[in-house]
Scaffold this active site. Structure first.
Site, PDB file in Angstrom:
ATOM      1  N   GLN A   1       0.846  -1.192   0.000  1.00  0.00           N
ATOM      2  CA  GLN A   1       0.000   0.000   0.000  1.00  0.00           C
ATOM      3  C   GLN A   1       0.879   1.238   0.000  1.00  0.00           C
ATOM      4  OE1 GLN A   1      -2.226   0.603   3.626  1.00  0.00           O
ATOM      5  NE2 GLN A   1      -3.754   1.886   2.622  1.00  0.00           N
ATOM      6  N   GLY A   2       0.794   2.043  -1.063  1.00  0.00           N
ATOM      7  CA  GLY A   2       1.641   3.232  -1.161  1.00  0.00           C
ATOM      8  C   GLY A   2       0.854   4.516  -0.927  1.00  0.00           C
TER       9      GLY A   2
ATOM     10  N   SER B   1       0.863   6.549   2.610  1.00  0.00           N
ATOM     11  CA  SER B   1       1.490   7.529   3.506  1.00  0.00           C
ATOM     12  C   SER B   1       2.802   8.060   2.942  1.00  0.00           C
ATOM     13  CB  SER B   1       1.780   6.891   4.867  1.00  0.00           C
ATOM     14  OG  SER B   1       0.579   6.607   5.532  1.00  0.00           O
TER      15      SER B   1
ATOM     16  N   GLU C   1     -11.139  -0.902   4.845  1.00  0.00           N
ATOM     17  CA  GLU C   1     -10.068  -1.248   5.772  1.00  0.00           C
ATOM     18  C   GLU C   1     -10.588  -1.256   7.202  1.00  0.00           C
ATOM     19  OE1 GLU C   1      -7.000   1.685   6.065  1.00  0.00           O
ATOM     20  OE2 GLU C   1      -5.544   0.319   6.948  1.00  0.00           O
TER      21      GLU C   1
ATOM     22  N   GLU D   1      -7.041   8.865  17.766  1.00  0.00           N
ATOM     23  CA  GLU D   1      -7.513  10.256  17.849  1.00  0.00           C
ATOM     24  C   GLU D   1      -8.354  10.611  16.624  1.00  0.00           C
ATOM     25  OE1 GLU D   1      -4.475   9.185  18.534  1.00  0.00           O
ATOM     26  OE2 GLU D   1      -4.501   9.537  20.700  1.00  0.00           O
TER      27      GLU D   1
END
Lengths: 383, 357
Positions: free
Chosen positions: A126-127, A129, A245, A370
């Protein structure tokens, strides 16, 4: 209000259990229950065993090889995998890329990638972040500039889980830096990790393990045919992916495994210390038992295709319980858990410390706690 | 699997909610503190008319035979309205015990709203060797207005569940209000001759009724707490949306948003705990689930109640605002159920819940 399973569902669960009993290799099961690192070949072999049974892609439609399970059955299946314990089908392939391609990919992309993703013939990373775009994903800067039939991609991605095993990476890139909103200039590309200009560097985390990586892209040429959907519409597809997800993320089976290991350690201790540990564990067990009910309530209310923001409760509380269980396991295990398996050293007798350290990331990835609380405040409470 | 209530259950919830909304505004509820009884006889009669006082009575005794979910629905609605009425001891615990022991005349007096019976305590009281009971029961809920008390006793003749009239000379009461504003009394019992009391059950039958009373009370308080917590969260969210400080609504401050999200998580866990307790009400082997449910309820009540007062700011600590009353009742429920550590010890002694391999 009825949270009991139907007879049909219970029969399904028995079928899954007996499959796992027969097919899950004893060595893999042992390593899973000890919380150890699982090798690429073990993961590939296991996913192929699941795929041969038609169970590697629980959430895919039947037309693309999915088993046609109800949400309850999908939940049961995952729960049984976690309890066995057995590895889940690779989430990058099955929970993230697959549904996006099925919903938004071209016919050619589906034909080319889906069967190989299901069988783990291609391993996907998974690219998303970047160093400057974590929780604020829309801040991403990796650029893709059109050049003939290719995009030329430049930038840096970070936190690619198991990218050292990967063949391909689904990637968000910026194609329109001048778009009026940041979200409007993003495109979803499928990048072959063997392309020239790609380098993958390991990041060793505090658990001593190499799971995550940095991926550098330097003038990487990506055929336009490997773009999913439309140019500058990638944010829509990414949001769709992230909503998938977030489902089924309480992972209570894993927490139960940690609790069972901690109890086994506690029972070796002197009575006073033992009772302290068992009391701490009881707090967590109560939370787990009740979160199971919360999970069933959300599941029972689920409308197809409509994400329920209350599932953020499952993520926040599920992680809190899992982290707490790993902490008690570390405490209960005592000095035998102090040794850790660093790369190039002997494998430690137990992985309690590594498991505890690994799990610190669980409240950060997949939407930090958060971020989840902000979702709950805004989407559920209307603040 | 179905997340919604059945039609009958929805109707029950609406019926109770409507009754309370019509006859029981917060100001009226608050005024009860200074009334002689401490609770509303008018509301009590209305509940009797609607059949709510015979809800827990088994079918063969002429009642509605409510299951766990139905009892939880009523308790939750009463909790949300901050009801001060003796529904739990009289219309839940006592009616079950009277029905189980065939006391149909007394039962009828209870379900029709004529009579109030309180369960003295869940502690087994010690009868002296001479067959007399002397005891000081502190802060027995609603004992101020109870015509009879049900007591669990043990002594030379074994265990028993007895009923005694509160106007007997051996019994004196000092009525007071507890910190949640509800009515109670200290009950002093001097040399009560067991031979002169009404024995409802003894031996195993008494022990069985004791277990049932405890299970019912645990469920009832859990569901009542859920009703209170929902109102606490709703009131807090409303307050944060309307109260402006530093030029914007408080609800726009992320620290406060996150505190509300934590309240929501605690509330939803509590709701699941009450559902769990309701679903195992009739299962004597589900002691561990009950312990888990009570642990989560008492923990959630603390989180939600304390945050609700904090986020209301100054108004939250006044006697006139609802949130202080909610907080006080939630705190009381936590004390009645036993704190989270106590429940954890109970669960640990039962062997925990997680069982793999």
């Amino acid at each position: 209000m009825d949270l009991s399973f139907s007879l049909e569902d219970l029969a399904f669960r028995d079928e899954v259990r007996s499959f796992l009993r027969d097919q899950l290799p004893a060595g893999l099961r042992q390593r899973m229950s000890e919380g150890r690192v699982i090798s690429k070949s073990d993961l590939v072999e296991w996913q192929q065993t699941l795929n041969a049974r038609g169970w590697a892609t629980p959430s895919w439609p039947k037309a693309w090889g999915g088993p046609g399970w109800s949400p309850v059955q999908r939940h049961m299946f995952l729960d049984e995998l976690h309890s066995a314990p057995a590895p889940e089908p690779l989430s990058f392939n099955v929970s993230m890329l697959g549904p996006v391609l099925i919903e938004y990919g071209s016919e050619e992309q589906k034909q080319r990638f889906l069967p190989r993703a299901a069988n783990l013939d291609d391993w996907w990373a998974q690219g998303f972040s970047e160093p400057g775009a974590g929780s604020d994903l829309a801040a991403l800067r990796t650029s893709a500039v059109r050049s003939g039939d290719d995009y030329v991609v430049n930038g840096q991605k970070i936190w690619q889980g198991m990218a050292q095993h990967a063949d391909w990476m689904f990637t968000l890139v910026r194609t329109d830096p001048t778009a009026p909103k940041r979200q409007m200039g993003i495109t979803f590309l499928l990048i072959d990790l063997r392309s020239p200009g790609i380098s993958i560097r390991p990041i060793i985390t505090m658990d001593g393990r190499h799971e995550v990586n940095e991926v550098f892209l330097d003038d990487v040429r990506v055929p336009v045919a490997n773009r999913v959907g439309l140019e500058n519409q990638g944010w829509t597809y990414a949001k769709f992916l992230l909503s998938n997800e977030r489902t089924g993320i309480a992972r209570l089976g894993m927490t139960k495994r940690l609790i069972a290991r901690a109890r086994a350690c506690a029972l070796q201790l002197a009575p006073a210390a033992r009772d302290d540990i068992l009391r701490h564990l009881a707090h967590i067990e109560a939370g787990v038992r009740v979160l199971e009910i919360t999970q069933l309530r959300i599941l029972a209310a689920q409308q197809p295709g409509v994400p329920d923001p209350r599932s953020s409760i499952l993520k926040v509380k599920g992680v809190e319980l899992r982290q707490a269980a790993s902490e008690i396991l570390l405490q209960a295990a005592g000095p035998q858990a102090y040794e850790m398996s660093y790369e190039g050293h002997d494998e430690a007798p137990m992985e309690a410390a590594a498991n505890f350290l690994t799990l610190r990331a669980a409240s950060i990835y997949g939407g930090a706690s958060e971020v989840q609380k902000t979702i709950l405040a805004k989407s559920v409470l209307g603040l | 699997m179905r997340a919604e209530l059945t039609e009958e259950q929805t109707l029950l919830r609406e019926t109770v909610a409507r009754l309370l909304a019509d006859t029981y505004p917060f100001e009226a509820r608050r005024a009860l503190l200074h009334s002689p009884d401490g609770w509303s006889r008018d509301l009590w009669s209305a509940m009797a008319e609607l059949g709510l006082l015979s809800l827990a009575v088994p079918e063969e005794a002429g009642g509605l035979n409510a299951g766990g979910i139905e009892l939880a629905i009523v308790a939750e609605a009463l909790g949300a309205a901050l009801s001060a009425e003796p529904v739990l001891p009289t219309a839940v615990s006592a009616v079950r015990m009277l029905a189980a022991t065939g006391r149909m005349d007394t039962l009828e007096a209870l379900t029709s709203g004529q009579s109030i019976v309180s369960v003295g305590t869940e502690t087994w009281l010690e009868v002296a060797a001479d067959g007399h009971l002397t005891a000081e029961l502190v802060s027995v809920p609603w004992a101020n207005t109870a015509e009879r008390l049900l007591l669990f006793v043990q002594g030379p003749d074994g265990t028993a569940l007895i009923a005694v009239d509160t106007d007997r000379p051996e019994i004196t009461r000092r009525a007071h209000r507890t910190f949640d504003g509800l009515a109670a009394a200290d009950v002093n019992i001097q040399a009560l001759n067991m031979g002169t009391t009404d024995v409802l059950a003894d031996g195993d039958a008494a022990r069985q009724l004791h277990r049932e009373a405890r299970t019912l009370r645990e469920l009832w308080l859990a569901a009542e707490a859920v009703g209170l917590m929902q109102v606490a969260l709703d009131a807090t969210v409303e307050h944060l949306k309307s109260r402006v400080q530093f030029g914007k609504p408080l609800g726009e401050f992320q620290a406060l948003q996150h505190r509300c999200a934590e309240m929501l998580i605690a509330l939803e866990q509590a709701r699941s705990a009450a559902i769990l307790a309701a679903s195992v009400l009739d299962d004597p082997s589900a002691e561990r689930d009950r312990a888990a449910a009570s642990l989560v309820i008492t923990e959630s009540a603390r989180i939600v109640g304390q945050a609700a007062v904090q986020l209301h700011g100054g108004i939250g600590v006044t006697d006139e605002h609802k949130v202080g009353w909610i907080f006080r009742r939630l705190t009381m429920i936590g004390l009645l159920l036993g704190d989270a550590d106590e429940q954890a010890r109970r669960l640990a002694q039962l062997g925990g819940i997680v069982d793999l391999d």
